[in-house]
Design an enzyme around this catalytic site. Structure first.
Site, PDB file in Angstrom:
ATOM      1  N   HIS A   1       0.879  -1.184   0.000  1.00 50.21           N
ATOM      2  CA  HIS A   1       0.000   0.000   0.000  1.00 50.21           C
ATOM      3  C   HIS A   1       0.910   1.226   0.000  1.00 50.21           C
ATOM      4  O   HIS A   1       2.009   1.167   0.564  1.00 50.21           O
ATOM      5  CB  HIS A   1      -0.821   0.116   1.286  1.00 50.21           C
ATOM      6  CG  HIS A   1      -1.736  -1.009   1.595  1.00 50.21           C
ATOM      7  ND1 HIS A   1      -1.343  -2.155   2.217  1.00 50.21           N
ATOM      8  CD2 HIS A   1      -3.074  -1.125   1.406  1.00 50.21           C
ATOM      9  CE1 HIS A   1      -2.380  -2.954   2.394  1.00 50.21           C
ATOM     10  NE2 HIS A   1      -3.456  -2.360   1.911  1.00 50.21           N
TER      11      HIS A   1
ATOM     12  N   ASP B   1       2.464   1.979   3.324  1.00 43.79           N
ATOM     13  CA  ASP B   1       3.433   1.004   3.869  1.00 43.79           C
ATOM     14  C   ASP B   1       4.859   1.433   3.575  1.00 43.79           C
ATOM     15  O   ASP B   1       5.771   1.146   4.344  1.00 43.79           O
ATOM     16  CB  ASP B   1       3.270  -0.388   3.228  1.00 43.79           C
ATOM     17  CG  ASP B   1       1.878  -0.929   3.330  1.00 43.79           C
ATOM     18  OD1 ASP B   1       1.166  -0.551   4.267  1.00 43.79           O
ATOM     19  OD2 ASP B   1       1.489  -1.738   2.450  1.00 43.79           O
TER      20      ASP B   1
HETATM   21  C1  XLS Z   1      -7.591  -6.222   4.484  1.00 45.60           C
HETATM   22  C2  XLS Z   1      -7.162  -6.469   3.116  1.00 45.60           C
HETATM   23  C3  XLS Z   1      -6.050  -5.575   2.584  1.00 45.60           C
HETATM   24  C4  XLS Z   1      -5.969  -5.658   1.085  1.00 45.60           C
HETATM   25  C5  XLS Z   1      -5.213  -4.561   0.444  1.00 45.60           C
HETATM   26  O1  XLS Z   1      -8.353  -6.991   5.062  1.00 45.60           O
HETATM   27  O2  XLS Z   1      -6.840  -7.819   3.018  1.00 45.60           O
HETATM   28  O3  XLS Z   1      -4.842  -5.870   3.187  1.00 45.60           O
HETATM   29  O4  XLS Z   1      -5.425  -6.871   0.656  1.00 45.60           O
HETATM   30  O5  XLS Z   1      -5.672  -3.326   0.828  1.00 45.60           O
END
Ligand code: XLS
Ligand code: CA
Ligand code: CA
Length: 441
Positions: A99, A102
């Site tokens: 993301h 991150d």
């Molecule tokens: C959260 C999601 C997230 C997505 C990407 O539950 O899994 O991590 O994979 O935003």
């Protein structure tokens, strides 16, 4: 600087190995069916759980021992990046995912945030030049910051809609810059708590408009990554719009977006929706909408998104069955959207966790390929649906019947004979195949 100094490159050592830093089943070069294990599985590391997550939960502080955590701001972001590429290389993993938040800290405004991103993306590009690890997908975190309290593209506040769009615009530019194979949309807060204050029609229409603008912008800048919607039924919102693949697909069709998207299917989200992992993969596959996979598992006793590393061989086998049947994942992959447990706080636990997940899916792959080679489930289906291959059944599937003809057929029947579904027998055969793979047969 080495962040995982004591750990060397992780190699395949085979079933007899007792080395905790070796693969027992995952041999990237092994040919399985028409591809190597590496080509089938296309593993990815999730940046957020592995390098950003600190092990905190609603009841307690972070627990993870990560040497980079002594730093702050952009220094922390740079150290994490260095640690990440050391980890990718040692694990020999072909892909990673992140993301925006991150990889770089948010600044005091959007312009500053984008500047931070530019710096880190520039460095990331340099690391990628010397690395075998590529970007499977990136995405925008449009759910953590308080501005997204009422959602992002489905927010009641038009300024937030604009801000969310600007973040995704930047994300698509980054995806293009780094050669991302896909771009993921997970609607973390695209849902609602109560209809008492929600204009659902406007929110859904806005989501549709938002996705069309994203498609247009990708086209404008020549970003050719596959767009993926990641369904999840709830958490953090009570009712999430992309509940599961079926409702996500209906949404895409309603807004004429179905040709521009596929699905990123997460195991733990499937089970939260009351489905099995393989149900979601299958539903997407039969509609040609299976794009990529977030490989993890939920805890059977907990009703939330625990994001555990996948070690359930039964589930991995049935998932790989769907993936092989799909002809592979195309530009997608198996992303470990999974976090080590709070008690597994040592840096080496990150390796153990990924090795466990990769070995589990390697077993799943082998067993699934064997089931396909031996036509095990194909024979089950052919026998079970054989009534549609001749007589009235063939007429039905060829569209040659109507209610008059069907009534005539029914009136002529003296008895109806059904066949057993043989569920227990089929499960016993699956167990037999799993154990054969374990024995290396
Ligand atoms: C959260 C999601 C997230 C997505 C990407 O539950 O899994 O991590 O994979 O935003
Ligand atoms: Ca996910
Ligand atoms: Ca999740």
């Amino acid at each position: 600087m080495a962040y995982f100094q004591e750990i060397g490159s992780i190699k395949y050592e085979g079933l007899q190995s007792t080395n905790p830093f070796a693969f027992k089943f995952y041999n990237p070069e092994e040919k399985i069916g028409d591809k190597t294990a590496e080509e089938h599985l296309r593993f990815a590391v999730a940046y957020w759980h592995t390098f950003t997550g600190d092990g905190s939960d609603p009841f307690g502080a972070g627990t993870m021992e990560r040497s980079w955590n002594r730093l702050k701001g952009m220094d922390l972001a740079k150290a994490r990046l260095e640690a990440a590429f050391e980890f990718f290389e040692k694990l020999n993993v072909p892909y990673f995912c992140f993301h925006d938040v991150d990889i770089a800290p948010e600044g005091s405004n959007l312009r500053e945030t984008n500047k931070n991103l530019d710096t880190i993306v520039g460095l990331m590009k340099d690391y990628m030049k010397d690395s075998e690890t590529k970007l499977l997908w990136n995405t925008a975190n449009n759910f953590t910051h308080p501005r997204f309290i009422h959602g992002a593209a489905s927010s009641s506040n038009a300024d937030v809609f604009a801000y969310a769009a600007a973040k995704i615009k930047k994300g698509l530019e980054i995806g293009k810059e780094l050669g991302a194979e896909n771009y993921v949309f997970w609607g973390g807060r695209e849902g609602y708590e109560t209809l008492l204050n929600t204009d659902m029609k406007l929110e859904l229409d806005n989501l549709g408009r938002f996705f069309h603008m994203a498609v247009d912008y990708a086209k404008e800048i020549g970003f050719d990554g596959q767009f993926l919607i990641e369904p999840k039924p709830k958490e953090p919102t009570t009712h999430q719009y992309d509940f599961d693949v079926a409702s996500g697909y209906a949404f895409l069709q309603n807004y004429d977006l179905q040709d521009h998207f596929k699905f990123n299917i997460e195991a733990n989200h499937a089970t939260l929706a009351g489905h099995s992992f393989e149900h979601e993969l299958h539903y997407a596959r039969i509609h040609n909408m299976l794009g990529s996979v977030d490989a993890n598992q939920g805890h059977p006793l907990l009703g939330w998104d625990t994001d555990e590393f996948p070690t359930d061989l039964y589930s991995a086998t049935l998932a790989m069955y769907e993936i092989i049947k799909n002809g592979g994942l195309g530009r997608g992959g198996l992303n470990f959207d999974a976090k080590v447990r709070r008690g597994s706080f040592k840096p080496e636990d990150l390796f153990h966790a990924h090795i466990a997940g990769m070995d589990s899916f390697a077993i799943g792959l082998k067993v699934a390929q064997k089931l396909i080679d031996d036509n095990v489930l194909k024979n089950v289906l052919e026998d079970r649906y054989s009534s549609y291959t001749e007589g009235i059944g063939l007429d039905i599937v060829q569209g040659k019947t109507d209610f008059h003809k069907l009534e005539e057929h029914a009136l002529g029947l003296t008895e109806i004979t059904n066949k057993s579904g043989r569920l227990e027998n089929i499960k016993a055969i699956l167990n037999q195949y799993l154990l054969k793979a374990y024995a290396g047969e």
